[in-house]
Design an enzyme around this catalytic site. Structure first.
Site, PDB file in Angstrom:
ATOM      1  N   ARG A  27     -22.610 -49.467  17.676  1.00 45.42           N
ATOM      2  CA  ARG A  27     -22.804 -49.944  16.302  1.00 45.42           C
ATOM      3  C   ARG A  27     -23.373 -51.372  16.262  1.00 45.42           C
ATOM      4  NH1 ARG A  27     -19.717 -46.997  12.329  1.00 45.42           N
ATOM      5  NH2 ARG A  27     -19.902 -44.862  13.020  1.00 45.42           N
ATOM      6  N   ARG A  31     -23.213 -53.093   9.516  1.00 50.02           N
ATOM      7  CA  ARG A  31     -22.849 -53.922   8.360  1.00 50.02           C
ATOM      8  C   ARG A  31     -22.377 -55.333   8.661  1.00 50.02           C
ATOM      9  NH1 ARG A  31     -18.950 -49.629   5.862  1.00 50.02           N
ATOM     10  NH2 ARG A  31     -18.768 -49.365   8.090  1.00 50.02           N
ATOM     11  N   ASP A  77     -27.173 -41.242  12.797  1.00 47.45           N
ATOM     12  CA  ASP A  77     -25.753 -40.940  12.751  1.00 47.45           C
ATOM     13  C   ASP A  77     -25.508 -39.616  13.452  1.00 47.45           C
ATOM     14  OD1 ASP A  77     -23.253 -42.176  11.305  1.00 47.45           O
ATOM     15  OD2 ASP A  77     -23.032 -40.007  11.256  1.00 47.45           O
ATOM     16  N   TYR A 153     -15.592 -33.150  11.748  1.00 48.84           N
ATOM     17  CA  TYR A 153     -16.091 -33.549  10.422  1.00 48.84           C
ATOM     18  C   TYR A 153     -16.479 -32.331   9.582  1.00 48.84           C
ATOM     19  CZ  TYR A 153     -16.092 -38.401  11.906  1.00 48.84           C
ATOM     20  OH  TYR A 153     -15.694 -39.628  12.334  1.00 48.84           O
TER      21      TYR A 153
HETATM   22  O1  CP3 Z   1     -25.980 -49.230  16.303  1.00 49.00           O
HETATM   23  C1  CP3 Z   1     -25.595 -48.081  16.605  1.00 49.00           C
HETATM   24  O2  CP3 Z   1     -24.604 -47.880  17.338  1.00 49.00           O
HETATM   25  C2  CP3 Z   1     -26.449 -46.894  16.173  1.00 49.00           C
HETATM   26  C3  CP3 Z   1     -26.110 -46.251  14.965  1.00 49.00           C
HETATM   27  C4  CP3 Z   1     -24.893 -45.349  14.803  1.00 49.00           C
HETATM   28  C5  CP3 Z   1     -24.324 -45.130  13.528  1.00 49.00           C
HETATM   29  N1  CP3 Z   1     -23.385 -44.150  13.658  1.00 49.00           N
HETATM   30  C6  CP3 Z   1     -24.748 -45.807  12.303  1.00 49.00           C
HETATM   31  C7  CP3 Z   1     -23.829 -45.859  11.163  1.00 49.00           C
HETATM   32  C8  CP3 Z   1     -24.215 -44.529  15.716  1.00 49.00           C
HETATM   33  C9  CP3 Z   1     -24.370 -44.408  17.217  1.00 49.00           C
HETATM   34  C10 CP3 Z   1     -23.257 -43.774  14.965  1.00 49.00           C
HETATM   35  C11 CP3 Z   1     -22.386 -42.744  15.555  1.00 49.00           C
HETATM   36  C12 CP3 Z   1     -21.264 -42.211  14.769  1.00 49.00           C
HETATM   37  N2  CP3 Z   1     -21.215 -41.920  13.430  1.00 49.00           N
HETATM   38  C13 CP3 Z   1     -20.031 -41.802  15.322  1.00 49.00           C
HETATM   39  C14 CP3 Z   1     -19.675 -41.860  16.780  1.00 49.00           C
HETATM   40  C15 CP3 Z   1     -19.306 -43.215  17.214  1.00 49.00           C
HETATM   41  C16 CP3 Z   1     -18.045 -43.733  16.629  1.00 49.00           C
HETATM   42  O3  CP3 Z   1     -18.117 -44.724  15.916  1.00 49.00           O
HETATM   43  O4  CP3 Z   1     -17.009 -43.138  16.917  1.00 49.00           O
HETATM   44  C17 CP3 Z   1     -19.217 -41.321  14.269  1.00 49.00           C
HETATM   45  C18 CP3 Z   1     -17.801 -40.803  14.388  1.00 49.00           C
HETATM   46  C19 CP3 Z   1     -19.999 -41.379  13.096  1.00 49.00           C
HETATM   47  C20 CP3 Z   1     -19.610 -40.909  11.731  1.00 49.00           C
HETATM   48  C21 CP3 Z   1     -19.658 -42.001  10.755  1.00 49.00           C
HETATM   49  N3  CP3 Z   1     -20.815 -42.577  10.277  1.00 49.00           N
HETATM   50  C22 CP3 Z   1     -18.571 -42.644  10.109  1.00 49.00           C
HETATM   51  C23 CP3 Z   1     -17.106 -42.308  10.341  1.00 49.00           C
HETATM   52  C24 CP3 Z   1     -19.111 -43.588   9.239  1.00 49.00           C
HETATM   53  C25 CP3 Z   1     -18.393 -44.434   8.226  1.00 49.00           C
HETATM   54  C26 CP3 Z   1     -17.482 -45.446   8.834  1.00 49.00           C
HETATM   55  C27 CP3 Z   1     -18.219 -46.670   9.313  1.00 49.00           C
HETATM   56  O5  CP3 Z   1     -17.871 -47.207  10.358  1.00 49.00           O
HETATM   57  O6  CP3 Z   1     -19.127 -47.109   8.608  1.00 49.00           O
HETATM   58  C28 CP3 Z   1     -20.516 -43.567   9.404  1.00 49.00           C
HETATM   59  C29 CP3 Z   1     -21.514 -44.394   8.711  1.00 49.00           C
HETATM   60  C30 CP3 Z   1     -22.404 -45.248   9.549  1.00 49.00           C
HETATM   61  N4  CP3 Z   1     -23.070 -44.831  10.666  1.00 49.00           N
HETATM   62  C31 CP3 Z   1     -22.750 -46.608   9.292  1.00 49.00           C
HETATM   63  C32 CP3 Z   1     -23.638 -46.995  10.297  1.00 49.00           C
HETATM   64  C33 CP3 Z   1     -24.324 -48.316  10.461  1.00 49.00           C
HETATM   65  C34 CP3 Z   1     -22.288 -47.426   8.116  1.00 49.00           C
HETATM   66  C35 CP3 Z   1     -22.879 -46.833   6.876  1.00 49.00           C
HETATM   67  C36 CP3 Z   1     -23.307 -47.835   5.855  1.00 49.00           C
HETATM   68  O7  CP3 Z   1     -24.262 -48.592   6.077  1.00 49.00           O
HETATM   69  O8  CP3 Z   1     -22.676 -47.782   4.797  1.00 49.00           O
END
Ligand code: CP3
Length: 358
Positions: A27, A31, A77, A153
């Site tokens: 990540r 944000r 994602d 999910y």
């Molecule tokens: O920089 C990076 O690592 C690349 C981008 C990336 C995102 N999601 C962007 C994202 C990656 C590799 C993921 C993987 C992801 N997404 C996982 C596996 C890794 C982990 O964290 O366990 C999972 C479980 C998800 C599902 C997911 N997507 C959740 C639970 C959420 C909301 C919670 C949160 O942390 O924001 C997301 C949204 C998400 N994916 C955001 C980002 C930058 C935030 C969304 C926003 O901008 O509002």
């Protein structure tokens, strides 16, 4: 294969010597960065950002403009696959992911199918656009969720603290869970194969929720599907085989299974003793990890000390990739990330000079 200006990550994944320990952060685009929030509000939503290749490329490169990170990770994602299956993904501001339709009953589960990869063209286009913008500076990591984590999910319809519905299904209707996971396995293999064709330099499988399962269930519903994905990738790709990282959060008890999965590198969370992990599996695979992301909420000195402890424990033999034990949290001060990257590069470089007598 392209010639990278900084191929430290790829060397470490192959357990070749490197002048310092490479670092990237789960990540790393997100944000905690004000410029991410600006681009995201310009896009209007997370999905608009992810589905517009030029914007996805822009946010992928944002952390690299700030910090000398050793890799970029595709901005996307893991839930793009179930979205392409027709489940209707959305992210409300400040909340987790939501699906318009769940896949928890027999009829909807039996109706699941591997999506047409054309529906995910925006992801492969983003890879092409990011590689153009990166201009061979550092490797680009592609990724997917594990078949089981995607199932979590899809069944729950969104996030959960314990995914009890899914765990109940593992006992009550293992045949149904098996069916979802089987469809996801084919989808993930096709998806990562297309990312490789589009040009990613490495891939990572995020098994974020595998650690919730009992050992025999994890082997059946998560490890076996991930092995199948990795096996499919090792055969059929158009490009030379790219290295793969496998990460089961909460999987510290299963390091030998993970080391034998077919991946080149095993990611570990912060509950794992990284010195012991390197001793146990470091002769076979690279190890990635494992600072607690919450440590980044402190101050530069505390962060540097924590980074040094991990580098010392991981030892000087090749094959350590520094990372967090899970994703960066949104409240992380950006300057603390700079402190971490500096500490990892500086300390590991000093250590490797000592060891090689330079
Ligand atoms: O920089 C990076 O690592 C690349 C981008 C990336 C995102 N999601 C962007 C994202 C990656 C590799 C993921 C993987 C992801 N997404 C996982 C596996 C890794 C982990 O964290 O366990 C999972 C479980 C998800 C599902 C997911 N997507 C959740 C639970 C959420 C909301 C919670 C949160 O942390 O924001 C997301 C949204 C998400 N994916 C955001 C980002 C930058 C935030 C969304 C926003 O901008 O509002």
């Amino acid at each position: 294969m392209s010639v990278l200006r900084n191929d430290t990550l790829l060397r470490a994944l192959r357990r070749e010597p490197t002048p310092y320990t490479p670092i990237w952060l789960m990540r790393q685009a997100g944000r905690y960065l004000p410029e991410y929030n600006t681009t995201r509000s310009r896009a209007g939503s997370f999905m608009a950002l992810a589905t517009t290749p030029s914007l996805a490329a822009e946010v992928t490169l944002q952390p690299l403009a700030r910090y000398p990170l050793d890799a970029a990770i595709l901005f996307s994602d893991i839930l793009t696959i179930p979205d392409a299956m027709g489940l209707g993904l959305s992210f409300a501001e400040g909340e987790g992911p939501r699906f318009a339709r769940t896949t928890a009953d027999e009829t909807s589960i039996r109706a699941l199918a591997v999506p047409d990869m054309a529906k995910l063209r925006y992801v492969f286009d983003a890879v092409i656009e990011i590689q153009r913008a990166l201009a061979h500076a550092v490797p680009l990591i592609g990724f997917a969720g594990s078949p089981f984590t995607l199932a979590c999910y899809m069944i729950e319809g969104g996030g959960s603290t314990d995914f009890a519905t899914v765990r109940r299904m593992a006992y009550a209707r293992p045949d149904l869970l098996q069916h979802i996971v089987d469809v996801n396995t084919e989808a993930v293999a096709a998806y990562l194969g297309e990312q490789i064709t589009a040009g990613v330099d490495a891939v990572m499988i995020f098994d974020t929720w595998g650690g919730l399962l009992a050992t025999d269930q994890w082997r059946r519903f998560s490890l076996a599907p991930m092995r199948s994905v990795l096996e499919q990738l090792s055969g059929a790709t158009a490009r030379a085989r790219v290295p793969a990282i496998i990460f089961t959060k909460g999987g510290g008890a299963w390091l030998d299974d993970l080391a034998q999965s077919g991946a080149d590198c095993v990611g570990v969370d912060w509950t794992v003793d990284i010195g012991a992990a390197r001793h146990q599996i470091g002769g076979r695979v690279a190890v990635q990890g494992n600072l607690d992301p919450v440590a980044l909420l402190t101050d530069p000195e505390t962060i540097a000390n924590a980074a040094h402890a991990i580098i010392r424990a991981a030892g000087s033999s090749p094959g350590h990739v520094f990372n967090l034990g899970h994703g960066i949290v949104p409240l992380t001060p950006p300057e603390n990330v700079a402190a971490l990257v500096g500490a990892v590069h500086g300390h590991s470089n000093a250590l490797s000079r000592q060891t090689s007598g330079v």
